[in-house]
Structures are given as structure tokens and as C-alpha cells.
Design a protein around this motif. Structure first.
Motif, PDB file in Angstrom:
ATOM      1  N   SER A   1       0.700  -0.964  -0.109  1.00 51.49           N
ATOM      2  CA  SER A   1       0.136  -0.269   0.328  1.00 51.49           C
ATOM      3  C   SER A   1       0.745   1.167   0.180  1.00 51.49           C
ATOM      4  N   PHE A   2       2.099   1.047   0.785  1.00 48.98           N
ATOM      5  CA  PHE A   2       2.855   2.363   0.630  1.00 48.98           C
ATOM      6  C   PHE A   2       3.347   3.275  -0.202  1.00 48.98           C
ATOM      7  N   LEU A   3       3.698   1.775  -0.943  1.00 42.43           N
ATOM      8  CA  LEU A   3       4.717   2.073  -2.189  1.00 42.43           C
ATOM      9  C   LEU A   3       3.603   2.345  -3.097  1.00 42.43           C
ATOM     10  N   ARG A   4       2.650   1.739  -3.466  1.00 40.02           N
ATOM     11  CA  ARG A   4       1.675   1.879  -4.332  1.00 40.02           C
ATOM     12  C   ARG A   4       0.743   3.697  -4.752  1.00 40.02           C
ATOM     13  N   VAL A   5       0.787   3.925  -2.662  1.00 41.09           N
ATOM     14  CA  VAL A   5       1.053   5.971  -2.790  1.00 41.09           C
ATOM     15  C   VAL A   5       1.993   6.382  -2.915  1.00 41.09           C
ATOM     16  N   LEU A   6       3.656   5.890  -3.146  1.00 41.27           N
ATOM     17  CA  LEU A   6       4.057   6.298  -2.742  1.00 41.27           C
ATOM     18  C   LEU A   6       4.809   6.839  -4.292  1.00 41.27           C
ATOM     19  N   TRP A   7       4.161   5.369  -5.201  1.00 41.03           N
ATOM     20  CA  TRP A   7       4.769   5.996  -6.607  1.00 41.03           C
ATOM     21  C   TRP A   7       3.844   6.847  -7.337  1.00 41.03           C
ATOM     22  N   TRP A   8       2.408   7.320  -6.981  1.00 33.97           N
ATOM     23  CA  TRP A   8       1.585   7.918  -7.494  1.00 33.97           C
ATOM     24  C   TRP A   8       1.805   9.310  -7.120  1.00 33.97           C
ATOM     25  N   MET A   9       2.817   9.612  -5.275  1.00 30.37           N
ATOM     26  CA  MET A   9       3.088  11.177  -5.656  1.00 30.37           C
ATOM     27  C   MET A   9       4.317  11.164  -6.342  1.00 30.37           C
ATOM     28  N   LEU A  10       5.203  10.140  -6.732  1.00 31.48           N
ATOM     29  CA  LEU A  10       6.427  10.331  -7.370  1.00 31.48           C
ATOM     30  C   LEU A  10       6.243  10.431  -8.523  1.00 31.48           C
ATOM     31  N   LEU A  11       4.867   9.692  -9.259  1.00 31.49           N
ATOM     32  CA  LEU A  11       3.776  10.518 -10.597  1.00 31.49           C
ATOM     33  C   LEU A  11       4.124  11.970 -10.491  1.00 31.49           C
ATOM     34  N   GLY A  12       3.198  12.224  -9.973  1.00 31.42           N
ATOM     35  CA  GLY A  12       3.112  13.432  -9.603  1.00 31.42           C
ATOM     36  C   GLY A  12       4.246  14.566  -9.692  1.00 31.42           C
ATOM     37  N   VAL A  13       5.621  14.144  -9.019  1.00 33.33           N
ATOM     38  CA  VAL A  13       6.556  14.765  -8.900  1.00 33.33           C
ATOM     39  C   VAL A  13       7.154  15.297 -10.228  1.00 33.33           C
ATOM     40  N   LEU A  14       7.001  13.741 -11.229  1.00 32.69           N
ATOM     41  CA  LEU A  14       7.616  14.185 -12.454  1.00 32.69           C
ATOM     42  C   LEU A  14       7.047  14.360 -13.236  1.00 32.69           C
ATOM     43  N   LEU A  15       5.457  15.196 -13.333  1.00 33.99           N
ATOM     44  CA  LEU A  15       4.707  15.517 -14.104  1.00 33.99           C
ATOM     45  C   LEU A  15       5.065  17.033 -13.909  1.00 33.99           C
ATOM     46  N   MET A  16       4.447  16.947 -12.856  1.00 42.23           N
ATOM     47  CA  MET A  16       5.439  18.704 -12.333  1.00 42.23           C
ATOM     48  C   MET A  16       7.367  18.942 -12.948  1.00 42.23           C
ATOM     49  N   GLY A  17       7.948  17.997 -12.901  1.00 41.82           N
ATOM     50  CA  GLY A  17       9.514  18.283 -13.657  1.00 41.82           C
ATOM     51  C   GLY A  17       8.703  18.262 -14.567  1.00 41.82           C
ATOM     52  N   ILE A  18       8.474  17.864 -15.996  1.00 42.20           N
ATOM     53  CA  ILE A  18       7.955  17.545 -17.137  1.00 42.20           C
ATOM     54  C   ILE A  18       7.092  19.179 -17.774  1.00 42.20           C
ATOM     55  N   ALA A  19       6.053  19.841 -16.547  1.00 41.52           N
ATOM     56  CA  ALA A  19       5.349  20.952 -16.714  1.00 41.52           C
ATOM     57  C   ALA A  19       6.514  21.868 -16.810  1.00 41.52           C
ATOM     58  N   ILE A  20       6.997  22.034 -15.251  1.00 40.08           N
ATOM     59  CA  ILE A  20       7.914  23.264 -15.126  1.00 40.08           C
ATOM     60  C   ILE A  20       9.029  23.173 -15.676  1.00 40.08           C
ATOM     61  N   MET A  21       9.721  22.262 -16.032  1.00 39.93           N
ATOM     62  CA  MET A  21      11.511  22.532 -16.456  1.00 39.93           C
ATOM     63  C   MET A  21      11.562  22.445 -18.164  1.00 39.93           C
ATOM     64  N   ASP A  22      10.510  21.427 -18.820  1.00 40.06           N
ATOM     65  CA  ASP A  22      10.066  21.466 -20.494  1.00 40.06           C
ATOM     66  C   ASP A  22       9.635  22.472 -20.282  1.00 40.06           C
ATOM     67  N   GLY A  23       9.041  23.085 -19.215  1.00 37.73           N
ATOM     68  CA  GLY A  23       7.790  23.859 -19.260  1.00 37.73           C
ATOM     69  C   GLY A  23       8.532  25.567 -20.047  1.00 37.73           C
ATOM     70  N   LEU A  24       9.600  25.658 -19.815  1.00 39.80           N
ATOM     71  CA  LEU A  24      10.255  27.343 -19.620  1.00 39.80           C
ATOM     72  C   LEU A  24      10.957  27.083 -21.290  1.00 39.80           C
ATOM     73  N   ASP A  25      10.726  25.699 -21.634  1.00 38.85           N
ATOM     74  CA  ASP A  25      11.192  25.713 -23.170  1.00 38.85           C
ATOM     75  C   ASP A  25       9.769  26.279 -23.696  1.00 38.85           C
ATOM     76  N   MET A  26       8.891  25.195 -23.805  1.00 40.26           N
ATOM     77  CA  MET A  26       8.086  25.440 -24.461  1.00 40.26           C
ATOM     78  C   MET A  26       7.375  26.798 -24.656  1.00 40.26           C
ATOM     79  N   GLY A  27       7.792  27.674 -22.751  1.00 44.15           N
ATOM     80  CA  GLY A  27       6.451  28.828 -22.879  1.00 44.15           C
ATOM     81  C   GLY A  27       7.359  29.911 -23.775  1.00 44.15           C
ATOM     82  N   THR A  28       9.183  29.622 -23.852  1.00 46.69           N
ATOM     83  CA  THR A  28       9.926  30.177 -24.332  1.00 46.69           C
ATOM     84  C   THR A  28       9.394  30.502 -26.147  1.00 46.69           C
ATOM     85  N   ALA A  29       9.065  28.932 -26.429  1.00 48.45           N
ATOM     86  CA  ALA A  29       8.747  29.147 -27.418  1.00 48.45           C
ATOM     87  C   ALA A  29       7.662  29.686 -28.420  1.00 48.45           C
ATOM     88  N   ILE A  30       6.177  29.627 -27.135  1.00 47.96           N
ATOM     89  CA  ILE A  30       5.336  29.971 -27.531  1.00 47.96           C
ATOM     90  C   ILE A  30       5.734  31.339 -27.734  1.00 47.96           C
TER      91      ILE A  30
END
Length: 382
Positions: A8-37
Motif C-alpha cells: 500500500s505504501f509503495l503504491r501511494v509513494l509511486w502515485w506521489m512520484l508520478l506527480g513529481v515527475l509530471l511537475m518536473g515535465i511541466a516546469i522544466m520542459d515548460g520553460l522551453d515550451m513557454g519561450t517557444a510560444i
């Protein structure tokens, strides 16, 4: 080690880690996309456009590591989610990949020739390479929040009953526009860190407009969610049971999207972070002071929006609109206990290395990009 044996802990942990990775995509790759826009909006001539391109030129490839990590994490930790998302959203994913391909070729070929038409064409490609992914990401989130039209049979074979154009519902488009607005704001705060003078001022002006749009669309999305037909669980079953999406009872109705906030009151911090981050970024852009803090505030706003979506859905990861029982949740869509435990150990080692290396790169490359520096290094810069 005992905690890594708790399924149960591992499942919730990886739900949280997936959220962190999605935030990383939006924030880090987002600065490239935002600059291109912002590429066709903020600069006034070719020299200024080259400045914008070279603010992300040294880092855009590294930023896409977060996209690779996110895709890999879904594949390994949530195989059912990966299979349904990449099958049902196949054409949308293809559109996303085609738009992402425009970025490297745009960077590499834009300055190969001096012609205005040549460079304008690649500037348009870079713009689409920023706008389309931002829109598709948001539309995908909107569809997940509403429910995806798929069902599982007794052998766990998936049947997707939607269409490409069916993805673009009013609520999904609202989420797509929110994604574009907050990514544009993020790009403006990045340019606040990496440019000077008139370029920084123009970027700040556009960023404030994008911030107002993000706040308005985020609020409107929350209002729409109150009346939206959503999903809830009557019983999660045993949190450490083997994954079986069909072994649960699902209820549907209006307003259940907010049930998670009743169970976890601290979740209200997520939308507060979203609104607060956007307001803070806009305020700092207006004053022109502390651009790095404005960038961090914008990142906080993006993280708040993603966290709001995740907490609103919890424990669902992909609800089914045609057969609610087939919906995927944190408790029934994960890999095995052993797989999650091994992935946790690997992540504990390599994720800090990635963060440390990325931080070092940005520290080395700190400082503004100017028209003069681009002209001086014309042959080595994009």
C-alpha cells in the motif's frame, strides 16, 4: 526495509512520484515550451528572436529528460495506465510527438541560412513545438478528470470507444487553454531571468496577461468541476491486494471530484499554491525585481495545478466513463510489490543525481543572453 515491503505504501509513494515527475515535465520542459510560444510575440527582429532561442538553447535537451523519466515511470510502475493511455490517446500522442520533433530540427536548421523566409518558417515550427504540446498535455488532463471511454473485459483486454476529435470537449479545451496560459507565464518568468531591457519588459507584459488568464481558467475549471459527472469509490478493498481493476465498486455523480478534499483537508493547499504562485509571479513580473523568485513562483503555481488535479482524482488514476468498474486506481493498476520496491531503490539513487546535475548546469549557465553576446558568438549560437 520493512516499509519497502508494504505494498500500500509503495503504491501511494509511486502515485506521489508520478506527480513529481509530471511537475518536473511541466516546469522544466515548460520553460522551453513557454519561450517557444513567446517567440513570435515578444521579439521585434531576428536578433531578438535569436536571443530568445539561445536562452533555452543549452538546456532544452536536458529538460526533456523529465519527459523520458515520466514515460518510463508510467510504463514500469503503472503498466495498465500506460497501455490504456498510449492506446486510447494514440493519435493525440502522435500529434504530440510530431510537434516535439519540430523543436530539435527548428533549433538545428533555423540559422543555417540567412533568408528571412527560411528563418520565419523555422520560427513558426518552434512556436508550434511549444504551443501544441502544452495544449495536448492540458487536454489529456481534462479528459482524465472527466473520464476516458474505455472498458476492460474479463481477460483484462481493453476496448477504447472514443475518437480523436472526441477528446476536445469544452472542459478538456478549458484545461488545454489553462495549460497554455500557465506555460506562457512560465516562459515569461524564464525570460525575466535570461534577458535584459526591452525584451524583459515585453516578456513581463505578456506574462502578466498569461497569468491573469491562468488564474481565471483555473477558477473556472474549479467551478465546472462542481457540476461535472465524476467518480468515487465505496470501498477501496485491500490496499495490498494484487492488481485487479475489476475488483471494486464505483459510484458516479456530480461533485464527487471534491471528495478527496473532505478525506484529506490538507489537500486544499494544492489550489492555494496554484493561485498563490500565479499571483506571486505576476506581482514580481510587474515590479521587475527578483526574476528568479518570479520563476520559482510560476513553478509553484504549475505544481499547484497538477497537484490539485491529482488530489481531486485520488485514488483514481484514469476513470472510465463507459464502464466505471474498469476505472484504474492507485490500488489496482500498479506493478508488483517487487517491481515497485526495486524502482524505489533505483530512484533514491539516481533522482538526486539528476537534480544535482541539473542544478549545476543551470548555475554554470546563469546570467542573461544579450544581442551582443549572440552577435559575438554568431557561429556557435543557434
Amino acid at each position: 526495509m520493512h516499509i519497502l515491503s508494504d505494498y500500500s505504501f509503495l503504491r501511494v509513494l509511486w502515485w506521489m512520484l508520478l506527480g513529481v515527475l509530471l511537475m518536473g515535465i511541466a516546469i522544466m520542459d515548460g520553460l522551453d515550451m513557454g519561450t517557444a510560444i513567446l517567440l513570435p510575440i515578444v521579439p521585434r527582429n531576428d536578433a531578438e528572436r535569436r536571443v530568445l532561442i539561445n536562452t533555452v538553447g543549452p538546456v532544452w535537451e536536458g529538460n526533456q529528460v523529465w519527459l523520458i523519466l515520466g514515460g518510463g515511470a508510467i510504463f514500469a510502475a503503472w503498466p495498465a495506465l500506460y497501455a490504456i493511455a498510449f492506446s486510447g490517446f494514440y493519435l493525440a500522442m502522435l500529434l504530440l510527438l510530431l510537434s516535439l520533433i519540430l523543436r530539435p530540427v527548428g533549433f538545428k536548421f533555423r540559422s543555417k541560412l540567412e533568408g528571412t523566409r527560411w528563418r520565419n518558417a523555422w520560427d513558426g515550427a518552434l512556436f508550434l513545438g511549444g504551443l501544441v504540446p502544452a495544449l495536448v498535455y492540458g487536454v489529456a488532463f481534462g479528459n482524465v478528470l472527466r473520464g476516458v471511454p474505455f472498458r476492460l473485459d474479463d481477460t483484462m483486454r481493453m476496448t477504447y470507444e472514443g475518437s480523436f476529435f472526441g477528446l476536445f470537449t469544452p472542459f478538456a479545451l478549458l484545461c488545454g487553454l489553462l495549460s497554455v496560459a500557465m506555460i506562457t507565464l512560465h516562459g515569461a518568468t524564464w525570460l525575466g531571468c535570461k534577458t535584459e531591457g526591452e525584451l524583459r519588459t515585453r516578456a513581463a507584459n505578456v506574462g502578466q496577461l498569461a497569468g491573469k488568464a491562468a488564474i481565471g481558467l483555473f477558477a473556472l475549471g474549479g467551478v465546472c468541476s462542481i457540476f461535472m459527472h465524476t467518480y468515487g469509490l465505496t470501498d477501496i478493498g485491500a490496499g495490498d491486494a494484487p492488481s485487479n481493476p475489476l475488483a471494486k465498486h464505483v459510484i458516479t455523480g456530480a461533485g464527487t471530484l471534491f471528495g478527496a478534499y473532505g478525506r484529506h483537508p490538507l489537500g486544499i493547499l494544492a489550489p492555494i499554491a496554484g493561485f498563490g504562485g500565479f499571483v506571486g509571479a505576476m506581482t514580481l513580473l510587474r515590479t521587475g525585481e527578483r526574476p528568479l523568485l518570479a520563476f520559482c513562483a510560476s513553478g509553484l503555481g504549475i505544481a499547484g495545478v497538477i497537484a490539485t488535479a491529482g488530489i481531486s482524482l485520488f485514488p483514481f488514476m484514469m476513470p472510465s466513463s463507459t464502464d466505471p468498474v474498469s476505472s484504474l486506481t492507485v490500488w489496482d493498476a500498479s506493478s508488483s510489490r517487487l517491481t515497485l520496491a526495486i524502482m524505489t531503490g533505483v530512484t533514491a539513487i539516481f533522482l538526486p543525481i539528476i537534480i544535482a546535475y541539473t542544478s549545476w548546469v543551470y548555475r554554470v549557465l546563469r546570467g542573461p543572453v544579450t544581442v551582443e553576446s549572440v552577435a559575438t558568438n554568431s557561429k556557435s549560437f543557434y
